[in-house]
Structure formats: C-alpha cells, structure tokens
Write a protein that holds these residues in place. Structure first.
Motif, PDB file in Angstrom:
ATOM      1  N   ILE A   1      13.329 -13.388   5.348  1.00 35.46           N
ATOM      2  CA  ILE A   1      13.509 -11.959   5.626  1.00 35.46           C
ATOM      3  C   ILE A   1      13.459 -11.189   4.323  1.00 35.46           C
ATOM      4  O   ILE A   1      14.041 -11.609   3.319  1.00 35.46           O
ATOM      5  CB  ILE A   1      14.874 -11.711   6.294  1.00 35.46           C
ATOM      6  CG1 ILE A   1      14.872 -12.362   7.668  1.00 35.46           C
ATOM      7  CG2 ILE A   1      15.183 -10.227   6.397  1.00 35.46           C
ATOM      8  CD1 ILE A   1      16.003 -11.958   8.549  1.00 35.46           C
ATOM      9  N   GLU A   2      12.744 -10.089   4.319  1.00 26.65           N
ATOM     10  CA  GLU A   2      12.823  -9.229   3.143  1.00 26.65           C
ATOM     11  C   GLU A   2      13.215  -7.834   3.577  1.00 26.65           C
ATOM     12  O   GLU A   2      12.851  -7.344   4.638  1.00 26.65           O
ATOM     13  CB  GLU A   2      11.506  -9.212   2.373  1.00 26.65           C
ATOM     14  CG  GLU A   2      10.334  -8.719   3.164  1.00 26.65           C
ATOM     15  CD  GLU A   2       9.064  -8.559   2.342  1.00 26.65           C
ATOM     16  OE1 GLU A   2       9.063  -8.866   1.152  1.00 26.65           O
ATOM     17  OE2 GLU A   2       8.069  -8.121   2.935  1.00 26.65           O
ATOM     18  N   GLY A   3      14.006  -7.210   2.725  1.00 24.18           N
ATOM     19  CA  GLY A   3      14.412  -5.831   2.970  1.00 24.18           C
ATOM     20  C   GLY A   3      14.135  -5.031   1.714  1.00 24.18           C
ATOM     21  O   GLY A   3      14.158  -5.585   0.609  1.00 24.18           O
ATOM     22  N   CYS A   4      13.826  -3.777   1.872  1.00 23.27           N
ATOM     23  CA  CYS A   4      13.542  -2.956   0.703  1.00 23.27           C
ATOM     24  C   CYS A   4      14.078  -1.559   0.932  1.00 23.27           C
ATOM     25  O   CYS A   4      14.010  -1.040   2.044  1.00 23.27           O
ATOM     26  CB  CYS A   4      12.051  -2.799   0.435  1.00 23.27           C
ATOM     27  SG  CYS A   4      11.001  -4.064   1.091  1.00 23.27           S
ATOM     28  N   SER A   5      14.570  -0.945  -0.136  1.00 21.54           N
ATOM     29  CA  SER A   5      14.950   0.459  -0.040  1.00 21.54           C
ATOM     30  C   SER A   5      14.994   1.066  -1.428  1.00 21.54           C
ATOM     31  O   SER A   5      14.916   0.359  -2.430  1.00 21.54           O
ATOM     32  CB  SER A   5      16.303   0.625   0.661  1.00 21.54           C
ATOM     33  OG  SER A   5      17.339   0.128  -0.147  1.00 21.54           O
ATOM     34  N   ALA A   6      15.113   2.374  -1.458  1.00 19.45           N
ATOM     35  CA  ALA A   6      15.172   3.093  -2.722  1.00 19.45           C
ATOM     36  C   ALA A   6      15.785   4.456  -2.475  1.00 19.45           C
ATOM     37  O   ALA A   6      15.659   5.005  -1.388  1.00 19.45           O
ATOM     38  CB  ALA A   6      13.767   3.259  -3.306  1.00 19.45           C
ATOM     39  N   PRO A   7      16.467   5.015  -3.485  1.00 20.68           N
ATOM     40  CA  PRO A   7      16.941   6.394  -3.345  1.00 20.68           C
ATOM     41  C   PRO A   7      15.780   7.359  -3.533  1.00 20.68           C
ATOM     42  O   PRO A   7      14.738   6.991  -4.073  1.00 20.68           O
ATOM     43  CB  PRO A   7      17.948   6.534  -4.478  1.00 20.68           C
ATOM     44  CG  PRO A   7      17.491   5.569  -5.509  1.00 20.68           C
ATOM     45  CD  PRO A   7      16.811   4.442  -4.792  1.00 20.68           C
ATOM     46  N   LYS A   8      15.987   8.588  -3.122  1.00 16.39           N
ATOM     47  CA  LYS A   8      14.886   9.546  -3.184  1.00 16.39           C
ATOM     48  C   LYS A   8      14.887  10.317  -4.505  1.00 16.39           C
ATOM     49  O   LYS A   8      15.913  10.785  -4.962  1.00 16.39           O
ATOM     50  CB  LYS A   8      14.996  10.532  -2.024  1.00 16.39           C
ATOM     51  CG  LYS A   8      13.788  11.412  -1.973  1.00 16.39           C
ATOM     52  CD  LYS A   8      13.734  12.294  -0.767  1.00 16.39           C
ATOM     53  CE  LYS A   8      12.482  13.167  -0.938  1.00 16.39           C
ATOM     54  NZ  LYS A   8      12.217  14.005   0.168  1.00 16.39           N
ATOM     55  N   TYR A   9      13.723  10.405  -5.095  1.00 14.50           N
ATOM     56  CA  TYR A   9      13.547  11.231  -6.287  1.00 14.50           C
ATOM     57  C   TYR A   9      12.477  12.257  -6.013  1.00 14.50           C
ATOM     58  O   TYR A   9      11.711  12.139  -5.058  1.00 14.50           O
ATOM     59  CB  TYR A   9      13.132  10.363  -7.480  1.00 14.50           C
ATOM     60  CG  TYR A   9      14.207   9.404  -7.903  1.00 14.50           C
ATOM     61  CD1 TYR A   9      15.324   9.859  -8.592  1.00 14.50           C
ATOM     62  CD2 TYR A   9      14.111   8.045  -7.612  1.00 14.50           C
ATOM     63  CE1 TYR A   9      16.332   8.978  -8.970  1.00 14.50           C
ATOM     64  CE2 TYR A   9      15.109   7.161  -7.987  1.00 14.50           C
ATOM     65  CZ  TYR A   9      16.216   7.634  -8.669  1.00 14.50           C
ATOM     66  OH  TYR A   9      17.210   6.769  -9.044  1.00 14.50           O
ATOM     67  N   SER A  10      12.414  13.272  -6.915  1.00 10.56           N
ATOM     68  CA  SER A  10      11.441  14.336  -6.681  1.00 10.56           C
ATOM     69  C   SER A  10      10.032  13.871  -7.039  1.00 10.56           C
ATOM     70  O   SER A  10       9.055  14.364  -6.505  1.00 10.56           O
ATOM     71  CB  SER A  10      11.809  15.571  -7.477  1.00 10.56           C
ATOM     72  OG  SER A  10      11.929  15.222  -8.828  1.00 10.56           O
ATOM     73  N   LYS A  11       9.927  12.894  -7.960  1.00  8.63           N
ATOM     74  CA  LYS A  11       8.592  12.438  -8.331  1.00  8.63           C
ATOM     75  C   LYS A  11       8.246  11.113  -7.654  1.00  8.63           C
ATOM     76  O   LYS A  11       9.110  10.401  -7.169  1.00  8.63           O
ATOM     77  CB  LYS A  11       8.502  12.305  -9.854  1.00  8.63           C
ATOM     78  CG  LYS A  11       8.545  13.676 -10.512  1.00  8.63           C
ATOM     79  CD  LYS A  11       8.005  13.632 -11.920  1.00  8.63           C
ATOM     80  CE  LYS A  11       7.953  15.050 -12.485  1.00  8.63           C
ATOM     81  NZ  LYS A  11       7.930  15.038 -13.949  1.00  8.63           N
ATOM     82  N   VAL A  12       6.979  10.823  -7.712  1.00  9.24           N
ATOM     83  CA  VAL A  12       6.435   9.684  -6.974  1.00  9.24           C
ATOM     84  C   VAL A  12       6.898   8.337  -7.542  1.00  9.24           C
ATOM     85  O   VAL A  12       6.936   8.142  -8.752  1.00  9.24           O
ATOM     86  CB  VAL A  12       4.895   9.790  -7.006  1.00  9.24           C
ATOM     87  CG1 VAL A  12       4.233   8.487  -6.656  1.00  9.24           C
ATOM     88  CG2 VAL A  12       4.428  10.911  -6.088  1.00  9.24           C
ATOM     89  N   ASN A  13       7.261   7.422  -6.674  1.00  8.88           N
ATOM     90  CA  ASN A  13       7.470   6.021  -7.038  1.00  8.88           C
ATOM     91  C   ASN A  13       6.390   5.181  -6.353  1.00  8.88           C
ATOM     92  O   ASN A  13       5.802   5.609  -5.365  1.00  8.88           O
ATOM     93  CB  ASN A  13       8.836   5.532  -6.565  1.00  8.88           C
ATOM     94  CG  ASN A  13       9.934   5.829  -7.574  1.00  8.88           C
ATOM     95  OD1 ASN A  13       9.830   6.761  -8.357  1.00  8.88           O
ATOM     96  ND2 ASN A  13      10.986   5.033  -7.542  1.00  8.88           N
ATOM     97  N   LEU A  14       6.186   3.988  -6.890  1.00 10.41           N
ATOM     98  CA  LEU A  14       5.129   3.140  -6.338  1.00 10.41           C
ATOM     99  C   LEU A  14       5.661   1.744  -6.055  1.00 10.41           C
ATOM    100  O   LEU A  14       6.386   1.168  -6.871  1.00 10.41           O
ATOM    101  CB  LEU A  14       3.963   3.060  -7.341  1.00 10.41           C
ATOM    102  CG  LEU A  14       2.852   2.033  -7.045  1.00 10.41           C
ATOM    103  CD1 LEU A  14       2.143   2.360  -5.740  1.00 10.41           C
ATOM    104  CD2 LEU A  14       1.844   1.985  -8.189  1.00 10.41           C
ATOM    105  N   HIS A  15       5.305   1.245  -4.890  1.00 15.77           N
ATOM    106  CA  HIS A  15       5.599  -0.151  -4.581  1.00 15.77           C
ATOM    107  C   HIS A  15       4.278  -0.821  -4.248  1.00 15.77           C
ATOM    108  O   HIS A  15       3.594  -0.403  -3.315  1.00 15.77           O
ATOM    109  CB  HIS A  15       6.560  -0.251  -3.388  1.00 15.77           C
ATOM    110  CG  HIS A  15       6.808  -1.656  -2.940  1.00 15.77           C
ATOM    111  ND1 HIS A  15       6.517  -2.093  -1.676  1.00 15.77           N
ATOM    112  CD2 HIS A  15       7.298  -2.724  -3.613  1.00 15.77           C
ATOM    113  CE1 HIS A  15       6.838  -3.385  -1.579  1.00 15.77           C
ATOM    114  NE2 HIS A  15       7.312  -3.790  -2.733  1.00 15.77           N
ATOM    115  N   ALA A  16       3.915  -1.820  -5.046  1.00 15.14           N
ATOM    116  CA  ALA A  16       2.691  -2.567  -4.751  1.00 15.14           C
ATOM    117  C   ALA A  16       3.015  -4.048  -4.895  1.00 15.14           C
ATOM    118  O   ALA A  16       2.683  -4.691  -5.889  1.00 15.14           O
ATOM    119  CB  ALA A  16       1.556  -2.141  -5.675  1.00 15.14           C
TER     120      ALA A  16
END
Lengths: 255, 466
Positions: free
Chosen positions: B227-242
C-alpha cells in the motif's frame, strides 16, 4: 377526533401547468383514507405536493400537519415531522445496503443515533414478518429487487420509521395481486389509533382487503366526492365516467 | 452505514517549517544530477543512468495530449530536499516535527495494528523504516531504495529500469535523472505475506519535487499486498511529483498494489506505474486519486506470461481547478490472459475528470479476455467528465467489452432519500459514496474509511462554494 393532516385549498403547478385546483382534505388520527381517481387527475401530484417535491410549486393554500404549518418545509423536514411516502417505483441506490440505509433513515428521522444491535433485531424481525429473504439485508437498496420485493422493502421502511402519516402511492399497481397483498398486510401491521394512512390508487382492487374510513374521488385537481367504503363499489361498477363529465361541465362553466 | 466523521479541511493541509538539512538549487542540470548522486554516494552505474536520463529528458517533448502542463517549470522546482534526519527504525528517534506529521496521518497507529512493515518518506529521503522480524526470517526484503542499492547491488541492478525504460516519456526521464527515496521489496519464492507493507510519502517542502522509485519483485508463487499513501500541504506555487513504480510479478505470484493519493491542489502529479506479469501471475491495482492540480496517472499491466491476469479498480475526484487524467493501460501478450478494468470518476465545481485508457491485445494473445467499465459522475453543470479509450486488437479470437457511462446525480434519487429524512447534502453524500463503493470495498477497512473521509472533504467543499 384529533386532526393530523389538513390540506386547505391547495393550488399547485408542475412545470407551470396547474394540476391541483383548490384541494381540501382532513385526515384525523386513527383513520384510513383512500384517494381514487382517473389517470391524470393529480393523484401522484397530491402526494408529492404534501412532501414538497422540488418542481411541484404551490400557488396558494396551506398544509398543516400535527399543528405545524408544513406548506413550505423541505422534503426532509416534512419527513422528520412524521410523514412517510412509499414510492411506486422506489429508486435503486448502489453501494448502500438495505439495512444500512434504513438505519441511516431511522437516525435521520429520529434525529439521534440508532443503537446498532437494537435496530438490527428490529429490522430482522420485520424482514421475517414481511417474508423478505434475509440475504436482502446486505444487498444494495432496491438494486435487482423484483417488483414485489421493492414493495416489501418500502413497507418495511414504513414499519421501521414509524411515521404518524403513511402515504402509499399505489397509482399504477392496482392490478398486481402480490402488490395488493403486501400493501394491505403492511397497512394492517402499521395502523393504530395514533397514526393514519392515505392510500392513493387508481383501481378499487387495491382496497379489497382494506377497510377505509373515507374514500375521496379526485378529478381534475379537486376532490369531487367523499364518502365511506361503499364508494369503492360504485367506482368498481361505473368507473369515473360520471365524475369526468360532471367536472367537464363545471369546467366549461368556469370558462 | 458507518457515521462519517465531520469533515476537516485542514486534515492533510498542515505544514511544517521548511526545515531541511540540504535543499538543492532549483532547476535541472548535469551539475545538479551529479550533486544528488554524490550526496547519495552512489555507484557509477547509477550515475550513468541518471546522466543518460538527463540527456533523454532534454530531447523529449512534452506530451501533445492531456492536461495543460505549461504552468509547470522545472526551473522553479528543487528536485532534492534532504530532511534533517537519517533513516530511523523507531519513531522516538524521528525528529518531533516530522514524527508529528506521520502521527497526524495515522501511520504509527496503523503500523501497530495492521502492517508487517512501514516506510515513511519525508521530502526526498526515507526517515523511518521498520519491518517485523518474522518477515526477515522468511527472507523478505523491505527497505528504502538507496539502502537496497548498497546492500543488494546485484539484485537492484538486475531489475532497476528494466520494467519502465528511461525513454517511456519526458517525466520518466526526469525521474531517473533525479530520483530519490522510494521502496524496495523482494518477496522470495512461495512466501505469502498475510500482513501488508505500507510506504507513505509526504512532500513538505515548497517549490520542490518528489521522485521516489519503488521496485517490487514478487517471486514464483509468492504473494504481497503493498500500500502506498501520499499527501502534501498546499502552497501557492507548483510542486511536482514524478514517481516511478516497477513491479515484477513472477510465475503464479500475486501482488495487490493499493494507492491513495491525496496531493494538495498545487501539485502536478505525473506518476508512472507498471507491472510485468509472468505465467499465471495476477496483479490487482486499487487506485484512489484525490487532490493535485493536474494528475496524469495510468498504471499499466503487461500480461506477458500465459494465463496471467490483472484487475484495475480506480476512482478519481476532480474539484475546482483540478484536471485529473487517469486510467489504465494493459498489454495482452500471453495466451488466456485476462484484464478487468473498473474506473469511476467524480467531478464538481468545474473540475475535469478524464478516463484515458489503452488496451492492446497482441496477435499472440490467443483467447484473451478484456472488460472495461468506466463511469463518470458530474455533480453540477460546470464540471466535465470524459472517456478516451484507445484499443488495439490484433487477435480476433478474444472477448472484449467496453462500457462507458457519464451522468449526473439523479434528482429522483435525491428526492427519494429526502423523503426518508436525509437532508439534501446527506443524500448527495450517500449517493456519491455509493457510487464509489465498488472501490472502497476493495480497500482494507481503515483505508476505505480514509477514502470516505476524502469524499466527504471534497463534498463539504462543494457545499462551502455553493
């Protein structure tokens, strides 16, 4: 005699078309009422207007229920006041089991959480009483239920939710022998001196096993005659033809 | 129906101070790639792969289909952020701010109750890792990819980048150039794991990217639920998940790969997952895509061996400003292979949910069976739902079915529920949960609860915006 429902001179539209044209009705506790009428008279509209279904707009008039003015309440609020309406064609809801749904509805109606075990016992007693197979408990609500099973599921909800007024919309099921049996048994189980039943039907067959206190004939958005159970026989013999012509004449006069 | 907890918008949105030990400068260059490799003290073969990937990245164009990626500029992204800690094996040793992050996400609690092993990644590095002793006794390897490269170099080298090649697409090339963190799992022949392994990825650092690489090998007759889970807090600028997931599932082996992604709404989630199945192998994908600004995610099963089979059960939720482009790819190569795809999407507040799929049945795939079923639910008139299937069928002796439905919540169903005392909002929530239930039923209970919570959060936002 304690008044439960009072409909005062209701005019209501569906899609801008006037369907109810000054309808009056009083139902007291302990009574069983039947509304009969030809197709297109406004029978189903009446039920939906009581429940304030969106798209059914009241132009004037008032509906009082147990001393509360419910004319402009939302459908869910009206349900929580104690009015239940059974559907002719209950909607199939995927992903929620019959049991979970009725438990959720019960908690919504009562406005408090329902004890799981207590409710489970009650639910299981009811499915047994109504002759519903136990596997339905965990089946998605109404999904793949036969006509008779759907009808039983509606009656089960009526019995589990214990409303003060049961409106049974049986507009089209007049010829289905099973449906008639299920509904009449359900009404029998439900009825007591503190509640009331309003059955809406096209056909007198629905009433073979029911002993209504009052029978109303609804034609062209109005109740044109009210009498005792004997009225059913008259309808059985002569149909609605007389009323139609009477109404048409009055209608013409009004124009 | 279980009574749902009251929605809490800030649940995933808490952020810690960007308290890194090292954050590489923004952008992408040979120097940056070499710096990451050097800091990880990697073998030459891996640096060679990184540099080759960088060359490929520079040559490849952005995809000409799918969501608009023009807002994403790699020059604004820091590709490597090392948190202020090494990998720890007890939660007590993990620095307080990071530990409290995973506490809030419920990871230690789940570990205690349900899991055979846990890995937690914070930004670019794994900060916590544990595996139950009995797993190791059976020869199961579960570790972070950096450790695996050092401890099992031959094993990693044999499989790494052999499932998903560097050239697959531009963001995979980017991934290989700067990848960091991720899990390595090896389940030996015949070992059937009853308990699940779980990796959780948290991206805390603003204007950064997460590029974890997950490599799983399930040997003959073995079985695993990962199982994998992912999350992140919100920022005004772009983040990338690849990220990249490579799965090797051998003869008669079984792998269940479950994911719940709940990225913040400034995230570009351009993730790649692929499984290669040998004879009689089975892979079940369960995928919940919530959050993110843009998601492009199409897990893939390559049914190489005869009698191999795969199921994909996915749900996505696109709200305001979101473009969630997901689906599944399957290639039937072996005889008697079968695939079953069930995809559901929900869109609201102008969100765009697209189901995009590829079904390829090669000439060799005699007697293959493939069934695709996708449903799109739009909660209002401004949202979009689309289905874009691509099918290549080279063998005529197969069974193939495709069903697609796009619709709205039924007014009649809402009315029916309100006559039973449910408020309109509760009625809608119940219908949406019901719509999603084929997916939540596939998830272990605690994840189903999480998914329902996510749905409630999304629906609560609908209400707020009304």
């Amino acid at each position: 005699m304690e008044k439960l429902l009072e409909i005062k001179n209701i005019f209501a539209n569906v899609d801008k078309k006037e369907i109810l044209k000054g309808l009056n009705l009083v139902i007291n506790k302990g009574e069983t009422h039947v509304i009969m009428g030809p197709n297109g008279a406004g029978k189903s509209t009446l039920a939906n207007v009581i429940l304030n279904k969106p798209a059914y707009t009241k132009q004037s008039g008032k509906i009082l229920f147990d001393d509360v003015d419910i004319t402009d309440l939302r459908t869910d609020q009206i349900a929580r006041q104690g009015i239940f309406m059974s559907f002719q064609q209950p909607v199939e809801i995927e992903g929620i089991s019959f049991f979970d749904f009725v438990k959720t509805a019960k908690a919504s109606i009562d406005g408090k959480p329902v004890s799981y075990f207590e409710f489970k016992d009650k639910f299981e007693a009811l499915i047994e009483k109504l002759g519903i197979s136990k596997e339905f408990e965990n089946r998605d609500l109404n999904v793949g239920f036969s006509g008779g099973e759907k009808k039983k599921a509606e009656i089960l909800q009526l019995l589990a939710l214990e409303p003060k007024l049961a409106i049974l919309d049986e507009t089209d099921s007049g010829l289905d022998v099973d449906a008639i049996k299920i509904v009449s048994r359900g009404v029998e189980m439900f009825k007591n001196e503190n509640n009331a039943v309003l059955i809406i039907t096209h056909s007198s067959k629905m009433l073979e096993n029911l002993k209504p206190d009052f029978v109303h004939i609804l034609v062209d958005g109005k109740i044109v005659e009210t009498a005792g159970a004997e009225l059913v026989e008259k309808i059985e013999k002569y149909g609605y033809a007389d009323y139609k012509s009477v109404n048409q004449i009055t209608g013409d006069e009004n124009e | 129906m279980s009574k749902i907890e009251s929605p809490n918008h800030s649940f995933y949105d808490f952020k810690n101070k960007d308290n890194y030990e090292y954050k590489i400068k923004k952008g992408l260059s040979k120097e940056i790639v070499e710096e990451i490799s050097k800091r990880k003290n990697e073998p030459q073969w891996l640096l060679d792969i990184r540099l080759k990937a960088l060359e490929i990245y520079d040559k490849l164009e952005l995809p000409i289909w799918g969501p608009d990626l023009s807002e994403l500029d790699i020059d604004d992204i820091s590709t490597y952020v090392k948190p202020k800690t090494d990998k720890k094996s007890t939660w007590e040793e993990v620095p307080e701010d990071i530990k409290s992050t995973f506490d809030k996400l419920g990871i230690p609690k789940a570990e205690h109750k349900y899991l055979a092993g846990v890995e937690a990644q914070y930004d670019s590095e794994v900060v916590y890792h544990s595996i139950k002793n009995e797993m190791q006794k059976h020869g199961v390897i579960y570790t972070d990819i950096d450790s695996a490269i050092k401890e099992y170099p031959e094993l990693v080298k044999e499989y790494f980048s052999k499932c998903v090649p560097l050239t697959e697409h531009k963001f995979i090339a980017l991934h290989y150039a700067v990848f960091s963190g991720g899990s390595f799992v090896y389940v030996p022949k015949g070992v059937k794991l009853e308990l699940r392994l779980q990796s959780y990825y948290r991206l805390n650092s603003p204007e950064s990217g997460q590029f974890e690489h997950t490599l799983i090998i399930v040997e003959e007759g073995a079985s695993l639920h990962f199982i994998e889970g992912c999350s992140a807090p919100k920022y005004s600028k772009v983040n990338l998940h690849a990220g990249c997931v490579e799965l090797f599932v051998k003869d008669d082996a079984y792998l269940r790969y479950s994911t719940i992604e709940n990225w913040s709404k400034n995230m570009f989630n351009l993730n790649t997952k692929k499984a290669i199945l040998e004879k009689g192998a089975k892979v079940d994908w369960i995928s919940g895509s919530f959050g993110s600004r843009v998601s492009m995610l199409y897990p893939m099963s390559v049914l190489k061996g005869d009698n191999s089979s795969t199921e994909y059960t996915g749900i996505s939720f696109a709200g305001q400003g979101q473009n969630i482009d997901t689906g599944f790819k399957v290639v039937h190569i072996g005889k008697n292979t079968s695939s079953n795809i069930v995809s559901k999407s929900i869109s609201k507040d102008g969100g765009v949910a697209t189901y995009r799929s590829l079904v390829a049945v090669l000439e060799t795939a005699e007697n293959a069976k493939c069934s695709v079923n996708c449903d799109g639910l739009m909660l209002d008139n401004i949202s979009k739902s689309d289905t874009i299937p691509v099918n290549f069928i080279e063998n005529s002796n197969i069974v193939f079915s495709h069903e697609a439905k796009v619709g709205k919540l039924s007014e009649e169903a809402i009315y029916y529920l309100t006559t039973r005392g449910l408020s309109e909002d509760d009625a809608k929530a119940l219908l949406v949960r019901g719509f999603a239930s084929p997916i939540s039923k596939q998830l272990p209970l605690e994840y189903a609860v999480e998914m329902n919570r996510l749905i409630n959060i999304e629906l609560e936002e609908v209400k707020k915006n009304d």
